[in-house]
Design an enzyme around this catalytic site. Structure first.
Site, PDB file in Angstrom:
ATOM      1  N   PRO A   1       0.824  -1.215   0.000  1.00 14.08           N
ATOM      2  CG  PRO A   1      -0.024  -1.066   2.152  1.00 14.08           C
ATOM      3  CD  PRO A   1       0.660  -2.006   1.227  1.00 14.08           C
TER       4      PRO A   1
ATOM      5  CG  LEU B   1      15.641   0.703   0.835  1.00 16.09           C
ATOM      6  CD1 LEU B   1      16.906   1.087   1.578  1.00 16.09           C
ATOM      7  CD2 LEU B   1      15.493   1.582  -0.402  1.00 16.09           C
TER       8      LEU B   1
ATOM      9  CB  ALA C   1      -2.835   3.729   5.114  1.00 18.58           C
TER      10      ALA C   1
ATOM     11  CE1 TYR D   1       0.826   7.131  10.202  1.00 18.58           C
ATOM     12  CE2 TYR D   1       1.280   5.096   8.996  1.00 18.58           C
ATOM     13  CZ  TYR D   1       1.349   6.479   9.084  1.00 18.58           C
ATOM     14  OH  TYR D   1       1.938   7.223   8.083  1.00 18.58           O
TER      15      TYR D   1
ATOM     16  CD  GLN E   1      -1.571  -0.408   5.320  1.00 15.88           C
ATOM     17  OE1 GLN E   1      -1.520   0.798   5.067  1.00 15.88           O
ATOM     18  NE2 GLN E   1      -0.493  -1.160   5.482  1.00 15.88           N
TER      19      GLN E   1
ATOM     20  CB  CYS F   1      -0.448   7.356   1.615  1.00 18.40           C
ATOM     21  SG  CYS F   1      -0.988   6.413   3.055  1.00 18.40           S
TER      22      CYS F   1
END
Length: 355
Positions: free
Chosen positions: A4, A284, A38, A164, A81, A6
Site C-alpha cells: 500500500p 528497499l 492506508a 500509527y 489496508q 498513500c
C-alpha cells in the site's frame, strides 16, 4: 505483491479519478496482489485531510466506482489496508511539508493516542483514548471490514506499523497507560489483538485477514524483534493469514541503517518462529535477483514492493524477463513483447486457464 502507498489525493475520504489512474495502472503490472493504500476507519484516523477513508456510504460508493473501473480491465486480486493514524494524524500532504496541522486550523483536528505523548516537540499532544473511544475505533475497523467485504475486496490488511495507532499501543515508547492496555507486552498487545479478532469475525472466513507489523522502533527501549515475534505468534494462533513486516516510523530518535534488505532479517526471524503463517518482506527491495534470493533462501514467502513499483510500474514484467519466467499482460499490450523474450507474455485467457 504491491504494498500500500498513500496518494494523498482523496476528498473528504472519497477516492478520486487519481486513484482510478493509479490503481488501474498498477493492476496491469503482472504482480500477484495489489493493496489499496492506508484507508482510515474514521475521519480522525486519517494521516492527512487528503487520505482515503472507508467509514460511510459516501466513501464506500467512491471506492466502488474506482474498483468497478479497475476490475473492468484487470482481475488481479485487490486487498485493502485499514488503518488509524492516532497521534500521527492531522498533517499536511507530504509535498507541502507534511507537518502537523493544529486542531483549530482548517484541515486540522484533535489527534488521539493510547497516551497523551506527542510524536515530537513540534506537535500538539494527542488526547488519551478512554475505553469508550477505543470501542468506537474498534467498531470503525469492523464497519470498514464489512464495507470491504461488500466491495468484493479479496483481503484485508490491518496496519499495526509505521507509528500509527495500533503500533502506538504496542510500543512502550508511545504507550504509558496504567490500565489493562498498558504495561507489559501482553497488555500492550491486547487492543491490537482485539481489533484483529473483531475484523477476522467481520470479514468473510474464506478471504484473508493479514497484519502489517513493525520489526523494530530502532530506538533503545522500544519495540524490537523479540516482541515482534511474540506478536506474530499471537496473531497466528488467532488465525492471521500473513504478517507483512516493516519497521520504524514511531519515534524521531530512530536510527535506521538504511540499505538493501535492511528489514529482511525481521521477516526471517518471524518466519523461523511461526508454524505455517506466511511472512512478507518489504523495504528497499528493488533488484530482480535480490527479490528472487529472498524467496529462494526462505527468508520470506512473499516480497512486497512500493516505491519501486511507482518508479517502474512494469517491474514484474522486467523481473519475469530477467528470470526467464512468463507474466500476464493485457491483450492490448501483447504487441510490445520484446523479440528476445518470445515467451514472456501470457494472454489473459492463458493465465486464467492455469491452476
Amino acid at each position: 505483491m504491491i504494498a500500500p502507498m498513500c496518494q494523498y489525493s482523496a476528498v473528504d475520504g472519497r477516492m478520486t479519478d487519481w486513484h482510478t489512474i493509479h490503481l488501474g495502472g498498477l493492476a496491469l503490472s503482472g504482480a500477484g496482489l495489489l493493496t489499496i493504500e492506508a484507508t482510515a476507519v474514521e475521519p480522525a484516523g486519517r494521516i492527512s485531510y487528503a487520505d482515503v477513508g472507508l467509514w460511510d456510504d459516501a466513501t464506500e460508493a467512491a471506492m466502488a466506482r474506482t474498483l468497478e473501473s479497475v476490475r473492468k480491465w484487470s482481475n488481479m486480486p485487490i486487498s485493502i489496508q485499514l488503518s488509524h493514524a492516532g497521534r500521527k494524524a492531522s498533517t499536511e500532504v507530504p509535498w507541502k511539508g507534511g507537518g502537523q496541522i493544529p486542531a483549530d486550523w482548517i484541515n486540522g483536528w484533535q489527534t488521539l493516542a493510547p497516551s497523551p505523548l506527542p510524536l515530537d516537540a513540534r506537535r500538539d499532544a494527542p488526547l488519551e483514548l478512554d475505553h469508550r473511544a477505543m470501542r468506537r475505533i474498534l467498531g470503525g475497523f469492523v464497519d470498514a471490514a464489512r464495507r470491504a467485504a461488500r466491495l468484493g475486496l479479496d483481503a484485508v490488511q490491518l496496519h499495526a506499523a509505521h507509528g500509527y495507532l495500533l503500533h502506538q499501543f504496542l510500543s512502550p515508547l508511545s504507550n504509558h497507560r496504567t490500565d489493562e492496555y498498558g504495561g507489559d507486552l501482553a497488555n500492550r498487545m491486547k487492543f491490537p489483538l482485539d481489533v484483529f479478532d473483531a475484523v477476522r469475525d467481520a470479514f468473510p472466513s474464506d478471504r484473508p485477514v493479514t497484519v502489517r507489523i513493525s520489526g523494530s522502533d530502532w530506538v533503545e527501549g522500544g519495540w524490537d524483534i523479540e516482541q515482534t515475534v511474540a506478536f506474530a505468534k499471537a496473531l497466528e494462533r488467532r488465525g492471521c493469514d500473513a504478517v507483512h513486516i516493516s519497521s520504524g516510523g514511531l519515534d524521531p530518535r530512530q536510527q535506521i541503517p538504511l540499505g538493501p534488505n535492511y528489514q529482511v532479517p525481521f521477516a526471517r526471524a518471524a518466519k523461523e518462529a511461526v508454524v505455517s503463517m506466511p511472512v512478507v518482506a518489504v523495504g528497499l527491495i528493488t533488484e530482480f535477483e535480490q527479490a528472487e534470493a529472498i524467496i529462494g533462501t526462505g527468508d520470506a514467502d512473499m516480497v512486497a514492493l512500493a516505491r519501486a513499483m511507482l518508479y517502474d510500474p512494469r517491474w514484474p514484467w522486467h523481473a519475469a524477463a530477467h528470470l526467464g519466467a512468463s507474466v500476464k499482460a493485457p491483450d492490448q499490450y501483447l504487441r510490445c513483447q520484446p523479440r528476445q523474450y518470445r515467451d514472456l507474455f501470457q494472454t489473459a485467457e492463458e493465465a486464467d486457464s492455469k491452476p
